[in-house]
Scaffold this motif. Structure first.
Motif, PDB file in Angstrom:
ATOM      1  N   PRO A  88       2.064   1.932 -11.332  1.00  0.00           N
ATOM      2  CA  PRO A  88       0.757   2.608 -11.426  1.00  0.00           C
ATOM      3  C   PRO A  88      -0.422   1.678 -11.166  1.00  0.00           C
ATOM      4  CG  PRO A  88       1.741   2.312 -13.603  1.00  0.00           C
ATOM      5  CD  PRO A  88       2.792   1.940 -12.614  1.00  0.00           C
ATOM      6  N   ALA A  89      -0.189   0.358 -11.207  1.00  0.00           N
ATOM      7  CA  ALA A  89      -1.280  -0.588 -10.959  1.00  0.00           C
ATOM      8  C   ALA A  89      -1.506  -0.824  -9.465  1.00  0.00           C
ATOM      9  CB  ALA A  89      -0.975  -1.923 -11.647  1.00  0.00           C
ATOM     10  N   THR A  90      -0.676  -0.240  -8.612  1.00  0.00           N
ATOM     11  CA  THR A  90      -0.826  -0.425  -7.167  1.00  0.00           C
ATOM     12  C   THR A  90      -2.156   0.158  -6.692  1.00  0.00           C
ATOM     13  OG1 THR A  90       1.563  -0.225  -6.879  1.00  0.00           O
ATOM     14  CG2 THR A  90       0.212   0.026  -4.909  1.00  0.00           C
ATOM     15  N   PRO A  91      -2.969  -0.627  -5.961  1.00  0.00           N
ATOM     16  CA  PRO A  91      -4.221  -0.080  -5.420  1.00  0.00           C
ATOM     17  C   PRO A  91      -3.951   1.149  -4.570  1.00  0.00           C
ATOM     18  CG  PRO A  91      -4.127  -2.463  -5.111  1.00  0.00           C
ATOM     19  CD  PRO A  91      -2.766  -2.042  -5.587  1.00  0.00           C
ATOM     20  N   PHE A  92      -4.893   2.086  -4.564  1.00  0.00           N
ATOM     21  CA  PHE A  92      -4.671   3.360  -3.871  1.00  0.00           C
ATOM     22  C   PHE A  92      -4.283   3.146  -2.415  1.00  0.00           C
ATOM     23  CE2 PHE A  92      -5.999   7.132  -1.519  1.00  0.00           C
ATOM     24  CZ  PHE A  92      -5.386   8.138  -2.263  1.00  0.00           C
ATOM     25  N   ALA A  93      -4.944   2.214  -1.708  1.00  0.00           N
ATOM     26  CA  ALA A  93      -4.684   2.003  -0.281  1.00  0.00           C
ATOM     27  C   ALA A  93      -3.315   1.397  -0.010  1.00  0.00           C
ATOM     28  CB  ALA A  93      -5.757   1.106   0.325  1.00  0.00           C
ATOM     29  N   ARG A  94      -2.605   0.940  -1.075  1.00  0.00           N
ATOM     30  CA  ARG A  94      -1.264   0.383  -0.910  1.00  0.00           C
ATOM     31  C   ARG A  94      -0.187   1.274  -1.536  1.00  0.00           C
ATOM     32  NH1 ARG A  94      -0.257  -4.921   0.797  1.00  0.00           N
ATOM     33  NH2 ARG A  94      -1.996  -5.623   2.077  1.00  0.00           N
ATOM     34  N   ARG A  95      -0.561   2.469  -1.976  1.00  0.00           N
ATOM     35  CA  ARG A  95       0.421   3.361  -2.589  1.00  0.00           C
ATOM     36  C   ARG A  95       1.340   3.974  -1.533  1.00  0.00           C
ATOM     37  NH1 ARG A  95      -2.679   6.510  -7.600  1.00  0.00           N
ATOM     38  NH2 ARG A  95      -2.998   4.602  -8.844  1.00  0.00           N
ATOM     39  N   ALA A  96       2.573   4.228  -1.942  1.00  0.00           N
ATOM     40  CA  ALA A  96       3.588   4.746  -1.024  1.00  0.00           C
ATOM     41  C   ALA A  96       3.187   6.112  -0.471  1.00  0.00           C
ATOM     42  CB  ALA A  96       4.927   4.855  -1.741  1.00  0.00           C
ATOM     43  N   PHE A  97       3.528   6.323   0.813  1.00  0.00           N
ATOM     44  CA  PHE A  97       3.430   7.647   1.417  1.00  0.00           C
ATOM     45  C   PHE A  97       4.756   8.370   1.149  1.00  0.00           C
ATOM     46  CE2 PHE A  97       0.432   5.369   4.304  1.00  0.00           C
ATOM     47  CZ  PHE A  97      -0.688   6.139   4.048  1.00  0.00           C
ATOM     48  N   PRO A 134       1.768   7.532  -8.979  1.00  0.00           N
ATOM     49  CA  PRO A 134       0.987   6.621  -8.114  1.00  0.00           C
ATOM     50  C   PRO A 134       1.518   6.603  -6.681  1.00  0.00           C
ATOM     51  CG  PRO A 134       2.516   5.354  -9.449  1.00  0.00           C
ATOM     52  CD  PRO A 134       2.660   6.789  -9.895  1.00  0.00           C
ATOM     53  N   LEU A 135       1.277   7.691  -5.968  1.00  0.00           N
ATOM     54  CA  LEU A 135       1.752   7.839  -4.597  1.00  0.00           C
ATOM     55  C   LEU A 135       0.764   8.682  -3.821  1.00  0.00           C
ATOM     56  CD1 LEU A 135       2.906  11.001  -4.431  1.00  0.00           C
ATOM     57  CD2 LEU A 135       4.771   9.989  -5.734  1.00  0.00           C
ATOM     58  N   ARG A 136       0.981   8.753  -2.507  1.00  0.00           N
ATOM     59  CA  ARG A 136       0.176   9.629  -1.649  1.00  0.00           C
ATOM     60  C   ARG A 136       1.120  10.636  -0.985  1.00  0.00           C
ATOM     61  NH1 ARG A 136      -3.144   5.150   1.680  1.00  0.00           N
ATOM     62  NH2 ARG A 136      -1.184   4.020   1.346  1.00  0.00           N
ATOM     63  N   LEU A 137       0.976  11.883  -1.368  1.00  0.00           N
ATOM     64  CA  LEU A 137       1.840  12.938  -0.842  1.00  0.00           C
ATOM     65  C   LEU A 137       1.352  13.346   0.545  1.00  0.00           C
ATOM     66  CD1 LEU A 137       4.239  14.842  -1.444  1.00  0.00           C
ATOM     67  CD2 LEU A 137       2.573  16.484  -2.337  1.00  0.00           C
ATOM     68  N   VAL A 138       2.212  13.148   1.547  1.00  0.00           N
ATOM     69  CA  VAL A 138       1.831  13.451   2.924  1.00  0.00           C
ATOM     70  C   VAL A 138       2.126  14.905   3.269  1.00  0.00           C
ATOM     71  CG1 VAL A 138       2.196  12.854   5.351  1.00  0.00           C
ATOM     72  CG2 VAL A 138       2.246  11.065   3.595  1.00  0.00           C
ATOM     73  N   ARG A 195       6.715  -4.666   5.651  1.00  0.00           N
ATOM     74  CA  ARG A 195       6.120  -3.324   5.655  1.00  0.00           C
ATOM     75  C   ARG A 195       5.029  -3.270   4.595  1.00  0.00           C
ATOM     76  NH1 ARG A 195       9.956   1.850   6.230  1.00  0.00           N
ATOM     77  NH2 ARG A 195      10.331   0.671   8.144  1.00  0.00           N
ATOM     78  N   PRO A 196       3.775  -3.043   4.983  1.00  0.00           N
ATOM     79  CA  PRO A 196       2.679  -3.103   4.010  1.00  0.00           C
ATOM     80  C   PRO A 196       2.756  -2.025   2.932  1.00  0.00           C
ATOM     81  CG  PRO A 196       1.841  -3.203   6.267  1.00  0.00           C
ATOM     82  CD  PRO A 196       3.276  -2.805   6.345  1.00  0.00           C
ATOM     83  N   VAL A 197       3.231  -0.829   3.312  1.00  0.00           N
ATOM     84  CA  VAL A 197       3.265   0.318   2.400  1.00  0.00           C
ATOM     85  C   VAL A 197       4.583   1.059   2.615  1.00  0.00           C
ATOM     86  CG1 VAL A 197       2.233   2.583   1.909  1.00  0.00           C
ATOM     87  CG2 VAL A 197       0.755   0.605   2.282  1.00  0.00           C
ATOM     88  N   PRO A 198       5.301   1.413   1.538  1.00  0.00           N
ATOM     89  CA  PRO A 198       6.525   2.201   1.715  1.00  0.00           C
ATOM     90  C   PRO A 198       6.219   3.587   2.296  1.00  0.00           C
ATOM     91  CG  PRO A 198       6.408   1.241  -0.499  1.00  0.00           C
ATOM     92  CD  PRO A 198       5.058   1.063   0.129  1.00  0.00           C
ATOM     93  N   VAL A 199       7.097   4.056   3.180  1.00  0.00           N
ATOM     94  CA  VAL A 199       7.040   5.426   3.686  1.00  0.00           C
ATOM     95  C   VAL A 199       8.366   6.057   3.312  1.00  0.00           C
ATOM     96  CG1 VAL A 199       6.813   6.917   5.708  1.00  0.00           C
ATOM     97  CG2 VAL A 199       5.501   4.791   5.585  1.00  0.00           C
TER      98      VAL A 199
END
Length: 416
Positions: free
Chosen positions: A310-319, A345-349, A281-285
């Motif tokens: 926090p060092a995770t690139p933005f495009a690989r941050r968890a949803f 360091p996450l992306r809030l969906v 899985r490339p990115v955690p959901v």
């Protein structure tokens, strides 16, 4: 013996809450190409929904063509078969037919007919082993649109649409078996087969005429394997040799619990072996919490407990999907939680606000009344309680009264 890699539902170009998923797609397709090479497959079948929309972006199309080229380089002799799904622009998908031919890639977007039935030159693709011997044939059938079905008879017992899909497959399979004899036949399909588990809110009910599923019996025993697309959960339907490969990775919150991947099919001596092969899985959901809902005060600690790098690139941050329990008014709460999430360091969906279920005890039966018979204050109180699960506070009552007074003044001025 021949080995076939069955995949589907790539949905290239998909975004999630405005976030691009191109990085995930690249990583997942890299893993898919590596799997094809490692397992030395003789064919790759993509069973529809290559793209997420009927008008895919240039980046999505570039990734699609790059992947086909990499599959061809990884397995020079393998048959590569792509069929259109309901999300795909069927005509455009198969339009570069001359270029596909140069790369020995077979793409079928629509049903092609000939004077004697179906155009098998377009729909039937041989699968050869490493020696060049034909070990199977693939009957490439895309998502069946209305124009693809035999004439529908409204007098048919049951659904005429299901009968039309059944007739389509019956005719194509019979014609293919007459042409290939005892050679194993692998059939593709992009549709909802009854008994398959849907991903809630993620997949459209796609057949016309009010129907959305066909019985697995439309695929006769003459089909050694049926490679399906449309449902995103890897699963068998009806029998072990009728399968959805599932999507490459979670495309929505309801899919985060699946083990995504592709299906490896081995045909040898009349036997069919089917194996699900998971892909990284490339990115955690993530759903936070995994069950139930947090209180407002627990949100920050729960996000901290995820221990995301926090060092995770933005495009690989968890949803992340947050579920928060609330009672009473929650004005501004979602914005407040989104601000808290920005510190991690996450992306809030999405933030889902969950309210206690009403017991209904003592609830009076609704009385039918015309809106003109209601006082505006009563309508406001009921609407507020329905929205927020609690009556309005005195401050809310005062704000509504002020707005109502302004509206009445404006009406008086207009009348004067």
């Amino acid at each position: 013996m021949v080995r076939i890699l069955h995949t589907a539902d790539w949905h290239l170009g998909q975004t999630l809450a405005g976030f691009s998923r191109e990085e995930e797609h690249r990583a997942a397709l890299d893993a898919l190409v590596d799997l094809a090479a490692r397992e030395a497959v003789d064919a790759v079948i993509v069973a529809g929904d290559v793209f997420d929309t009927l008008n895919p972006s240039a980046d999505a199309q570039t990734l699609y063509f790059d992947t086909l080229a990499r599959l061809r380089a990884a397995r020079p002799h393998a048959a590569i078969v792509v069929v259109a799904g309901n999300h795909d622009p069927a005509g455009r998908l198969e339009a570069p037919r001359g270029l596909y031919r140069l790369a020995d890639v077979h793409v079928t977007g629509t049903i092609a007919r000939a004077a004697d039935g179906y155009d098998l030159a377009r729909h039937l693709i041989p699968v050869r082993d490493a020696t060049g011997a034909i070990g199977a044939q693939v009957l490439a059938v895309p998502f069946p649109r209305v124009a693809d079905l035999p004439p529908l008879d409204a007098a048919t017992e049951g659904s005429p649409v299901v009968a039309g899909v059944r007739g389509l497959y019956r005719g194509m399979i019979a014609q293919a078996k007459a042409a290939i004899g005892d050679t194993p036949l692998v059939v593709t399909g992009h549709l909802h087969v009854a008994g398959g588990l849907e991903s809630e809110g993620a997949e459209r009910r796609i057949l016309v005429g009010g129907e959305h599923a066909v019985p697995p019996e439309i695929f006769p025993a003459e089909a050694a394997y049926v490679a399906l697309g449309h449902l995103h959960k890897p699963q068998r339907v009806g029998r072990d040799t009728i399968r959805y490969s599932g999507a490459l990775f979670p495309l929505s919150k309801t899919e985060s619990g699946y083990e995504h991947g592709a299906t490896l099919v081995t045909l040898e001596g009349g036997m069919v072996q089917v194996e699900h092969r998971p892909l990284p899985r490339p990115v955690p959901v993530l759903r936070v919490p995994a069950r139930g809902a947090l209180s407002r005060g627990e949100v920050e600690a729960a996000l901290a407990a995820l221990d995301l790098d926090p060092a995770t690139p933005f495009a690989r941050r968890a949803f992340v999907y947050l579920n928060v329990a609330v009672e009473g008014p929650a004005t501004g709460l979602q914005a407040e939680i989104a601000e808290i999430a920005e510190g991690f360091p996450l992306r809030l969906v999405a933030v889902t606000l969950e309210r206690p279920a009403a017991t209904g005890e003592g609830a009076a039966e609704p009385v039918a009344m015309r809106l003109a018979e209601r006082r505006p204050e009563e309508v406001f109180r009921e609407a507020f309680a329905l929205k927020h699960g609690a009556p309005p506070s005195p401050a809310h009552e005062e704000a509504f009264a002020a707005l109502l007074a302004m509206d009445e003044d404006a009406a008086d001025e207009e009348a004067a």
